[in-house]
Scaffold this active site. Structure first.
Site, PDB file in Angstrom:
ATOM      1  CG  PHE A  70      12.242  12.884 -18.012  1.00  0.00           C
ATOM      2  CD1 PHE A  70      11.497  11.719 -18.134  1.00  0.00           C
ATOM      3  CD2 PHE A  70      12.342  13.719 -19.113  1.00  0.00           C
ATOM      4  CE1 PHE A  70      10.877  11.383 -19.330  1.00  0.00           C
ATOM      5  CE2 PHE A  70      11.727  13.408 -20.310  1.00  0.00           C
ATOM      6  CZ  PHE A  70      10.992  12.244 -20.430  1.00  0.00           C
ATOM      7  CB  ILE A 108      18.443  17.043 -14.626  1.00  0.00           C
ATOM      8  CG1 ILE A 108      19.111  16.904 -16.003  1.00  0.00           C
ATOM      9  CG2 ILE A 108      17.758  15.750 -14.209  1.00  0.00           C
ATOM     10  CD1 ILE A 108      18.142  16.735 -17.164  1.00  0.00           C
ATOM     11  CB  THR A 109      13.229  18.455 -12.255  1.00  0.00           C
ATOM     12  OG1 THR A 109      12.908  19.521 -13.147  1.00  0.00           O
ATOM     13  CG2 THR A 109      12.432  18.616 -10.970  1.00  0.00           C
ATOM     14  CB  SER A 121      12.677  23.541 -28.443  1.00  0.00           C
ATOM     15  OG  SER A 121      12.320  24.479 -27.444  1.00  0.00           O
ATOM     16  CG  LEU A 163      14.707  14.502 -23.676  1.00  0.00           C
ATOM     17  CD1 LEU A 163      15.167  13.279 -24.482  1.00  0.00           C
ATOM     18  CD2 LEU A 163      13.194  14.705 -23.838  1.00  0.00           C
ATOM     19  CB  SER A 196       3.733  28.988 -24.873  1.00  0.00           C
ATOM     20  OG  SER A 196       3.391  28.931 -23.505  1.00  0.00           O
ATOM     21  CD  GLU A 209       7.917  18.027 -18.577  1.00  0.00           C
ATOM     22  OE1 GLU A 209       7.962  17.506 -19.710  1.00  0.00           O
ATOM     23  OE2 GLU A 209       8.373  17.479 -17.570  1.00  0.00           O
TER      24      GLU A 209
END
Length: 382
Positions: free
Chosen positions: A125, A159-160, A134, A127, A369, A366
């Site tokens: 993914f 990137i994971t 953020s 992005l 917080s 993702e």
């Protein structure tokens, strides 16, 4: 919502738990020490064979069609065994869902079966950028049309699974004159295409088994058919998928918190001080009571968000609330567990030290917080 799990959901949860106990727990510490990568990759293929790489993907593409609630249950269960495996499964499912949501029929037929079957061990993914985390609308990566091709230039960060992903969903600016966030499109880019380079893995605090890499695009030429969805409407796609991804990361955090508390509880029963088990001391009992209560609250928030998404409702606020609470509570749970173990909790011989490091990122990736609080507050004041 009905809080009773269906037979299918119970089966998926139990299958994930059994797999985590038998295949993942034993390799988690090895991965943390920088080894065990072959077993890690082999387990990704096994999970694909069990149907965990397309949990919310239609059966016609090789998916499980189990839904978002089952996805949340699966990620939590896998995370109890290995956070690195859980995040890989979560992100791969997220990529599969975005492809199913906006890709063309040909793109779905081409890529989804490869993801679901494990032919692609993972999917990426793309992005985030170094200057657009953020605030992804500030991305600088560009895609320029050149005849029957698009030419990508730029880079993505953190990137994971980049090292072993078979395909990436990549966001890039396609109209630099459009208002902020309006001129962005998304593309499907295969791992071996010329001009795409995966940089060295980041040296991370935790979740070390999951590769996290920069991805570079240097005159990376892809066919015009690689455009996914509507031109210049990719940013909206990204925001929608991030909301779904937050359910996955919240679920991952829940699994880590539960694992930490369960280990600390069992340790407390065996640990003797002052002539008795430390589990007899009220102070420790209340520490665990509070932490388990928070984990249960996190579970209910996650189930609400997952159920709302599965039902086709507007789940963005619920996903942010669930991710915020679950990740913060899981961090507290892991530190509570570590504290109960005392000096042993600080020792790498015991899993609490690793769990405390693995859980820390869940309140960052993702959407931090702080970003979740922004999203929730906007909804409150709208």
């Amino acid at each position: 919502m009905n809080l009773n799990l269906s037979e299918e959901q119970q089966f998926i949860q139990q299958t994930a738990r059994d797999f985590a106990e038998k295949e993942l727990v034993g390799n988690a510490a090895t991965l943390d020490a920088g080894q065990g990568q072959d077993e890690f990759l082999a387990n990704l293929k096994k999970l694909a064979d069990l149907g965990f790489m397309g949990l919310n993907v239609d059966a016609e593409y090789g998916g499980t069609e189990a839904g978002t609630v089952a996805f949340s249950l699966a990620i939590s269960s896998i995370a109890r065994g290995c956070a690195s495996t859980a995040v890989t499964v979560s992100v791969t499912n997220m990529v599969a869902e975005v492809i199913q949501s906006v890709a063309s029929a040909e793109q779905k037929q081409n890529y989804l079966p490869k993801i679901c079957s494990g032919e692609y061990l993972a999917a990426g993914f793309c992005l985030t950028e170094s200057g657009a985390g953020s605030d992804p609308s500030g991305m600088k990566t560009t895609a320029l049309r050149d005849g029957d091709s698009w030419v990508l230039n730029g880079s993505k960060a953190y990137i994971t699974s980049a090292e072993y992903a078979g395909v990436f969903v990549v966001w890039a600016v396609t109209d630099k004159d459009a208002p902020r966030g309006k001129g962005i499109s998304c593309f499907l880019v295969e791992r071996e295409v010329a001009g795409l380079t995966v940089g060295p893995a980041e040296e991370k605090m935790g979740q070390k088994g999951s590769a996290t890499n920069p991805v570079y695009f240097d005159d990376c030429r892809i066919p015009a058919s690689a455009l996914m969805g509507t031109l210049n409407r990719g940013y909206q796609v990204a925001l929608g998928e991030l909301a779904g991804g937050r359910i996955g990361i919240g679920s991952l955090a829940l699994g880590l918190g539960e694992a930490a508390l369960d280990y600390a509880r069992d340790y407390a029963k065996e640990r003797q001080q002052f002539g008795q088990s430390i589990a007899n001391f009220q102070g420790l009992q209340w520490m665990l009571a509070d932490a388990y209560t928070e984990m249960e609250a996190a579970r209910l928030l996650l189930m609400q968000a997952a159920f709302t998404k599965e039902s086709g409702g507007d789940f963005g606020k619920q996903a942010s609330m669930a991710k915020l609470f679950a990740s913060e509570a899981a961090n507290r749970a892991c530190y509570t567990g570590l504290q109960i173990l005392g000096g042993n909790g600080y020792n790498r011989e015991y899993p609490l030290e690793r769990l405390a490091r693995d859980v820390r990122i869940t309140s960052i990736y993702e959407g931090t917080s702080e970003i979740q609080r922004m999203i929730i507050s906007r909804s409150v004041f709208s």
